[in-house]
Design a protein around this motif. Structure first.
Motif, PDB file in Angstrom:
ATOM      1  N   ASP A 352       0.967   2.439 -13.420  1.00  0.00           N
ATOM      2  CA  ASP A 352       1.920   1.388 -13.092  1.00  0.00           C
ATOM      3  C   ASP A 352       3.301   2.014 -12.957  1.00  0.00           C
ATOM      4  O   ASP A 352       3.477   3.232 -13.090  1.00  0.00           O
ATOM      5  CB  ASP A 352       1.904   0.285 -14.152  1.00  0.00           C
ATOM      6  N   LEU A 353       4.289   1.177 -12.713  1.00  0.00           N
ATOM      7  CA  LEU A 353       5.641   1.693 -12.491  1.00  0.00           C
ATOM      8  C   LEU A 353       6.190   2.432 -13.699  1.00  0.00           C
ATOM      9  O   LEU A 353       6.806   3.492 -13.582  1.00  0.00           O
ATOM     10  CB  LEU A 353       6.575   0.543 -12.105  1.00  0.00           C
ATOM     11  N   LEU A 354       5.982   1.869 -14.883  1.00  0.00           N
ATOM     12  CA  LEU A 354       6.502   2.508 -16.092  1.00  0.00           C
ATOM     13  C   LEU A 354       5.879   3.884 -16.299  1.00  0.00           C
ATOM     14  O   LEU A 354       6.561   4.840 -16.681  1.00  0.00           O
ATOM     15  CB  LEU A 354       6.240   1.618 -17.309  1.00  0.00           C
ATOM     16  N   LEU A 355       4.565   3.976 -16.041  1.00  0.00           N
ATOM     17  CA  LEU A 355       3.885   5.255 -16.227  1.00  0.00           C
ATOM     18  C   LEU A 355       4.370   6.283 -15.205  1.00  0.00           C
ATOM     19  O   LEU A 355       4.549   7.462 -15.525  1.00  0.00           O
ATOM     20  CB  LEU A 355       2.373   5.063 -16.128  1.00  0.00           C
ATOM     21  N   GLN A 408      11.986   3.538  -4.037  1.00  0.00           N
ATOM     22  CA  GLN A 408      11.008   4.548  -3.641  1.00  0.00           C
ATOM     23  C   GLN A 408       9.825   4.601  -4.617  1.00  0.00           C
ATOM     24  O   GLN A 408       8.673   4.795  -4.205  1.00  0.00           O
ATOM     25  CB  GLN A 408      11.688   5.920  -3.559  1.00  0.00           C
ATOM     26  N   LEU A 409      10.099   4.403  -5.900  1.00  0.00           N
ATOM     27  CA  LEU A 409       9.015   4.382  -6.886  1.00  0.00           C
ATOM     28  C   LEU A 409       8.089   3.193  -6.657  1.00  0.00           C
ATOM     29  O   LEU A 409       6.866   3.303  -6.811  1.00  0.00           O
ATOM     30  CB  LEU A 409       9.595   4.338  -8.300  1.00  0.00           C
ATOM     31  N   VAL A 410       8.688   2.057  -6.279  1.00  0.00           N
ATOM     32  CA  VAL A 410       7.865   0.883  -5.973  1.00  0.00           C
ATOM     33  C   VAL A 410       6.969   1.173  -4.774  1.00  0.00           C
ATOM     34  O   VAL A 410       5.794   0.791  -4.743  1.00  0.00           O
ATOM     35  CB  VAL A 410       8.754  -0.350  -5.708  1.00  0.00           C
ATOM     36  N   ARG A 411       7.511   1.846  -3.768  1.00  0.00           N
ATOM     37  CA  ARG A 411       6.711   2.194  -2.590  1.00  0.00           C
ATOM     38  C   ARG A 411       5.550   3.109  -2.971  1.00  0.00           C
ATOM     39  O   ARG A 411       4.416   2.924  -2.507  1.00  0.00           O
ATOM     40  CB  ARG A 411       7.612   2.881  -1.552  1.00  0.00           C
ATOM     41  N   ILE A 412       5.803   4.097  -3.815  1.00  0.00           N
ATOM     42  CA  ILE A 412       4.727   4.987  -4.268  1.00  0.00           C
ATOM     43  C   ILE A 412       3.652   4.194  -5.010  1.00  0.00           C
ATOM     44  O   ILE A 412       2.443   4.368  -4.779  1.00  0.00           O
ATOM     45  CB  ILE A 412       5.301   6.106  -5.161  1.00  0.00           C
ATOM     46  N   HIS A 413       4.099   3.300  -5.883  1.00  0.00           N
ATOM     47  CA  HIS A 413       3.153   2.492  -6.663  1.00  0.00           C
ATOM     48  C   HIS A 413       2.311   1.608  -5.758  1.00  0.00           C
ATOM     49  O   HIS A 413       1.084   1.485  -5.931  1.00  0.00           O
ATOM     50  CB  HIS A 413       3.926   1.648  -7.679  1.00  0.00           C
ATOM     51  N   GLN A 414       2.926   0.980  -4.775  1.00  0.00           N
ATOM     52  CA  GLN A 414       2.186   0.123  -3.856  1.00  0.00           C
ATOM     53  C   GLN A 414       1.152   0.915  -3.069  1.00  0.00           C
ATOM     54  O   GLN A 414       0.021   0.457  -2.858  1.00  0.00           O
ATOM     55  CB  GLN A 414       3.163  -0.580  -2.904  1.00  0.00           C
ATOM     56  N   LEU A 415       1.539   2.117  -2.626  1.00  0.00           N
ATOM     57  CA  LEU A 415       0.599   2.937  -1.872  1.00  0.00           C
ATOM     58  C   LEU A 415      -0.567   3.392  -2.752  1.00  0.00           C
ATOM     59  O   LEU A 415      -1.723   3.430  -2.297  1.00  0.00           O
ATOM     60  CB  LEU A 415       1.328   4.159  -1.301  1.00  0.00           C
ATOM     61  N   PHE A 416      -0.289   3.706  -4.000  1.00  0.00           N
ATOM     62  CA  PHE A 416      -1.355   4.074  -4.928  1.00  0.00           C
ATOM     63  C   PHE A 416      -2.368   2.939  -5.086  1.00  0.00           C
ATOM     64  O   PHE A 416      -3.572   3.178  -5.223  1.00  0.00           O
ATOM     65  CB  PHE A 416      -0.771   4.437  -6.295  1.00  0.00           C
ATOM     66  N   ARG A 417      -1.885   1.711  -5.098  1.00  0.00           N
ATOM     67  CA  ARG A 417      -2.773   0.565  -5.285  1.00  0.00           C
ATOM     68  C   ARG A 417      -3.611   0.277  -4.041  1.00  0.00           C
ATOM     69  O   ARG A 417      -4.691  -0.308  -4.140  1.00  0.00           O
ATOM     70  CB  ARG A 417      -1.956  -0.683  -5.649  1.00  0.00           C
ATOM     71  N   GLN A 418      -3.111   0.676  -2.869  1.00  0.00           N
ATOM     72  CA  GLN A 418      -3.795   0.343  -1.618  1.00  0.00           C
ATOM     73  C   GLN A 418      -4.618   1.500  -1.061  1.00  0.00           C
ATOM     74  O   GLN A 418      -5.595   1.272  -0.345  1.00  0.00           O
ATOM     75  CB  GLN A 418      -2.761  -0.096  -0.566  1.00  0.00           C
TER      76      GLN A 418
END
Length: 664
Positions: A352-355, A408-418
């Motif tokens: 997740d974002l925190l991690l 940018q971190l949110v974008r990375i997290h979203q891509l990881f989920r998809q």
């Protein structure tokens, strides 16, 4: 005179009303004072409730101890013992040492406990003040009920009916508290001298927060036992510890400041280690109930011995009553230990974002490409480059990872989920690998009919909340036992399922059961049980066919005497006929009749021949079945022969099949 009287009367009347008005004024003033006091109290309460308050982790778990498995004194005794045993096993396994665990639960009477804390026992003065007081009327009613029960049992005994045991007398009251000293000693890693206070006196601190498969995960364990000790007895915990090669034993006596979540050290010193012992020994005195949870504690120890056959356990219960004393040794059944669980990296779909932020703050890698490659599993260099290209124009392989913005971190997290990633070893739940091990047995001694389910998670026996667990629900509702030749109601069925993972989704911190709401785990458990059922079905079918052959053979053997007798009677009648009436027979038949006349062939002869024929047919059918179904080879043991050197005299015995060389 009248005027004077009137004036006097008027004047006198005014004087008589003055006290009433004064009282009313005072009452009104008092009412205003009370209202003001209430308003002030309400304002103070509102102000106090609006103040921001904080609770330490220790304070939170002290107030909500039930979520950690400390629901009542009996459950608290069980949970304390369990947590200490699991910590001891993890400690020994972490250094590849065959675990040798000793657990002692010592019962402490109230008078002995009071002596320990320096409290003088007092006799009761006012008996009616106590909750267990029994009035004369209640006592009379209880004795009358016991007398009626004894009379009924005497009548039943006279009539030859079953006699029940008299129920134990139950007197109203909570009963006196029972206290226990719980000691657990192991031969594990031990604890560094300076770290002992924080390792045991600070909640949510520990060494098991890495991403690997361990029994403990929440940083509670012995700390909750310490909190319960402080709540129920007020006594500190005592620790002895020594690491491998250490010349001293660390001794520490401490409790915990619940409001600040910090250790309160009473004594911390180094002592001589003459025996070069390594490991840890923890001792805590708590309130408990052995009677209600005795069976659970012993059941836990038996199941722990099953799931860790490489460990040796010595369990002892000590009491002032000799008949309650108990000693059980669970011997080690193998010297082979499983490999130490290795710490793994995070799977991209599990973060997740925190991690992500924490990994960035802790990483030693400079750019984004290196960060993706080395901080996550299943991301190769080419895969990382493709991911960076998909993130957008604001990203590049050389982007400094420490300079990434929140967006940018949110974008990375979203891509990881998809994005699609390869699974880690084992099936995956939320990006965490897990393995389901299962076994099914039929029959056995001291096993009740129906399903007997044994649940394990990360090699921990799960004994509570069985009905809500995914393993129980799968075994009961998702397996059609009859299709595997298994009778769910009458057969003695043992179902063993163990789930291991870097993240076991326990319901609550008490680690008591795994919910049935996770599709991946439920499907894996169902698949594992079905595979076991298929293997067991083939064994059951073979056994049923063997039983049918035995029944057929038994039935044939049962009729052999009658058949032999009937055949001999027929042959005897034919042999006794006069020659004119005797039809022509073949030469073999004539020889048989002559043997019957000469008593060379008797009824016993026929019996023996028929028995041999049945045996031969049974053998041929068994051989044919084995050839059709395939015979599994038994494991073979390697046999090594020493080579012969020099010249020896020998004799060869030859046949078309083999040559046997005899060396005298």
């Amino acid at each position: 005179m009248e005027d004077d009287a009137g004036d006097g009367a008027a004047s006198g009347g005014t004087k008589r009303k003055a006290p009433a008005a004064s009282a009313a004024a005072k009452e009104k003033a008092a009412g205003k004072g009370k209202a003001a006091t209430k308003a002030a109290a309400a304002w103070a309460t509102a102000k106090e409730s609006s103040l921001l308050k904080q609770k330490s982790p220790a304070e939170f778990f002290a107030e909500n101890k039930n979520i950690a498995g400390f629901d009542n004194p009996g459950k608290s005794l069980y949970t304390t013992m369990r947590e200490l045993v699991e910590n001891a096993l993890d400690s020994a396994e972490s250094i590849s040492e065959l675990p040798d665990i000793e657990i002692i639960i010592e019962e402490i009477t109230k008078s002995k406990f009071n002596t320990m804390i320096g409290l003088v026992d007092r006799e009761r003065i006012d008996e009616e003040l106590y909750d267990d007081f029994e009035s004369a009327k209640a006592r009379e009613k209880r004795l009358a009920k016991e007398a009626r029960f004894q009379e009924t049992q005497a009548k039943n005994a006279a009539l030859g009916k079953k006699v029940k045991e008299a129920p134990a007398a139950r007197v109203k009251g909570r009963g006196e508290a029972a206290f226990f000293r719980v000691t657990c000693k192991d031969n594990g890693r031990g604890m560094p001298h300076d770290d002992i206070p924080n390792m045991l006196g600070r909640v949510l601190s520990g060494t098991k927060y890495g991403l690997r498969q361990t029994r403990g995960k929440f940083g509670l364990g012995a700390k909750m036992a310490l909190i319960w000790s402080k709540m129920s007895t007020g006594l500190p915990i005592e620790i002895k510890s020594s690491m491998k090669g250490q010349s001293f034993i660390s001794f520490c006596r401490l409790d915990i400041d619940i409001h600040k979540n910090v250790p309160h050290v009473h004594l911390h010193e180094k002592r001589e280690n003459k025996d070069r012992w390594h490991g840890a020994e923890l001792q805590v005195i708590i309130e408990g109930n052995w009677t209600t949870h005795r069976s659970k504690i012993l059941h836990y120890m038996r199941q722990m011995a099953v799931i860790t056959p490489y460990a040796q356990f010595l369990f002892r219960f000590l009491s002032d009553s000799p008949d309650k004393n108990l000693t059980i040794r669970f011997a080690r059944r193998t010297d082979v230990m499983p490999p130490i669980p290795l710490q793994t990296k995070h799977h991209p779909s599990a973060v997740d974002l925190l991690l992500i932020k924490r990994l960035i703050s802790e990483t030693t890698k400079q750019n984004l490409l290196q960060f993706l490659q080395h901080e996550f599993v299943n991301i190769s260099k080419s895969h990382a480059e493709r991911l960076i290209g998909e993130m957008g124009p604001d990203f590049s392989a050389k982007t400094t990872v420490k300079s990434l913005t929140s967006q940018q971190l949110v974008r990375i997290h979203q891509l990881f989920r998809q994005a699609k990633f390869d699974d880690p070893s084992g099936n995956v739940f939320e990006g965490h690998p897990f393995i389901v091990e299962a076994g099914i047995s039929i029959g056995g001694k001291d096993v009740k009919h129906g399903l007997n389910i044994f649940r394990y998670a990360n090699r921990i026996p799960l004994l509570f909340e069985q009905g809500a667990d995914v393993i129980t629900r799968t075994a009961l509702k998702r397996i059609n036992w009859s299709s595997y030749k298994i009778n769910q109601q009458q057969d003695k069925i043992g179902v063993f399922v163990s789930i291991v993972s870097t993240k076991i989704p326990f319901k609550g911190t008490g680690k008591e059961y795994i919910g049935d709401d996770i599709t991946e785990i439920a499907s894996a458990v169902q698949s594992a049980l079905k595979q076991c059922c298929l293997q067991l079905k083939s064994k059951i079918v073979k056994k049923l066919q063997a039983r049918e052959r035995q029944d057929r053979k038994r039935n044939l053997n049962r009729y052999i005497p009658d058949v032999a007798r009937a055949v001999m009677e027929t042959l005897g009648e034919i042999a006794d006929e006069s020659p004119p009436k005797r039809p022509r027979y073949d030469k073999e038949d004539e020889e048989l009749l002559e043997k019957v006349n000469s008593q060379e062939v008797t009824e016993m002869t026929f019996r023996d021949c028929l028995t041999q024929h049945v045996e031969q047919v049974d053998y041929e059918m068994a051989l044919e079945y084995a050839m059709q179904s395939g015979v599994s080879e038994e494991p073979r043991e390697a046999l090594y022969l020493n080579s012969l050197e020099g010249s020896y005299k020998f004799i060869d015995f030859q046949s078309p099949v083999f040559v046997f060389r005899f060396i005298p």
